[in-house]
Design an enzyme around this catalytic site. Sequence first.
Site, PDB file in Angstrom:
ATOM      1  N   CYS A  53       0.831  -1.213   0.000  1.00 45.42           N
ATOM      2  CA  CYS A  53       0.000   0.000   0.000  1.00 45.42           C
ATOM      3  C   CYS A  53       0.859   1.254   0.000  1.00 45.42           C
ATOM      4  CB  CYS A  53      -0.950  -0.012   1.196  1.00 45.42           C
ATOM      5  SG  CYS A  53      -0.143  -0.170   2.806  1.00 45.42           S
ATOM      6  N   HIS A 322      -1.389   1.238   7.397  1.00 46.01           N
ATOM      7  CA  HIS A 322      -1.937   1.207   6.042  1.00 46.01           C
ATOM      8  C   HIS A 322      -1.833   2.597   5.431  1.00 46.01           C
ATOM      9  CE1 HIS A 322      -4.290  -0.195   2.685  1.00 46.01           C
ATOM     10  NE2 HIS A 322      -5.204   0.730   2.880  1.00 46.01           N
TER      11      HIS A 322
END
Length: 373
Positions: A53, A322
Amino acid sequence: MTSQRSLPADDFGIYYVLAEYTDYYDTLPVKEADGSQPCFQGVTGLQNLGNTCYMNAILQCLCSISPLVEYFLSGKYITALQNDCSEVATAFAYLMTDMWLGDSDCVSPEIFQSALGNLYPAFTKKTQQDAQEFLIYVLNELHEALKKYHYPRRRSHEKGSAQRGCRKWITTETSVITQLFEGQLNYSIVCLKCEKSTYKNEVFTVLSLPIPSEYECSLQDCLQCFFQQDTLTWNNQIHCSFCETKQETAVRAGISKAPKIIIFHLKRFDILGTTKRKLRTDIHYSLTNLDLTPYICPIFRKYPKYNLCAVVNHFGDLDGGHYTAFCKNSFTQAWYSFDDTRVSEIPDTSVQNATAYLLFYSCQPFSIPIQKH
């Protein structure tokens, strides 16, 4: 300015709130492979290849910078390629083409990851990496592949101490990366004993800003903290060439060459001895007309005001988290949230959030990239 409000144990709660909030915007037109909805250029998701990510967020931000995209879509990069290090730049060009001209709502960055991973194996492992470090590696490799050499010209020194300290830096290597992202800091160093001044220049592509509050502050607060005068004493003393010994000094930084695209890295990851923590400060930043005039040397105030064009967000803590990205599309002039394969249009009011980690500002509005037919 500070606020004594309590902070959440982590910011994944914010992530899930944002994800639920953007469900409504999933109904708005985005790029679809089946052609059932309008196909917007540059609005394409990226597959997560296993904790990538961080890579996807950076690639989305670079994909939103029209002058860079146009350079690759037009084929201009081909004539500049250095044969011994062209793999990363070529893979980047192919990925930009897929993201802007492809007919899929999601593409894989596997070829680009493999090309960069051949040089830096850490990026091929299925482990989380720092987005800011990844960005620097990508910009450096693109520069190395596309650089051209120029012989520096002699220039007479400007009159006045302030102008001498801010005189123009001349490089012997240029590329589309230096033309867009590279700036220069000028450090004014004053010996507190003899009061003589010296100057030092330092090139940057990403400006790492300290965060002066644990609760709430503004981007201007971070900038003021970075550019304020600092006094170096004791073990931090600097050698004075006039006194010929180490002395206490006063150091102040200024921008002597402002880049067209300026990237701010908000230093949320703090290490104090053996203790590591993430600063979850809610940092307020302008979407338009960010004024950098107080920090740019007066004779080089060509680009004093900037507009936000992309944001990298980080959720979680140092051991796991994330990354997502918010990017403004030059084709639709709308903001989009990129969360790996998930792409949603968002209102301007959602761009300001407490998880921002990297901020991309442009001195000029972007036009739609022109591609080679």
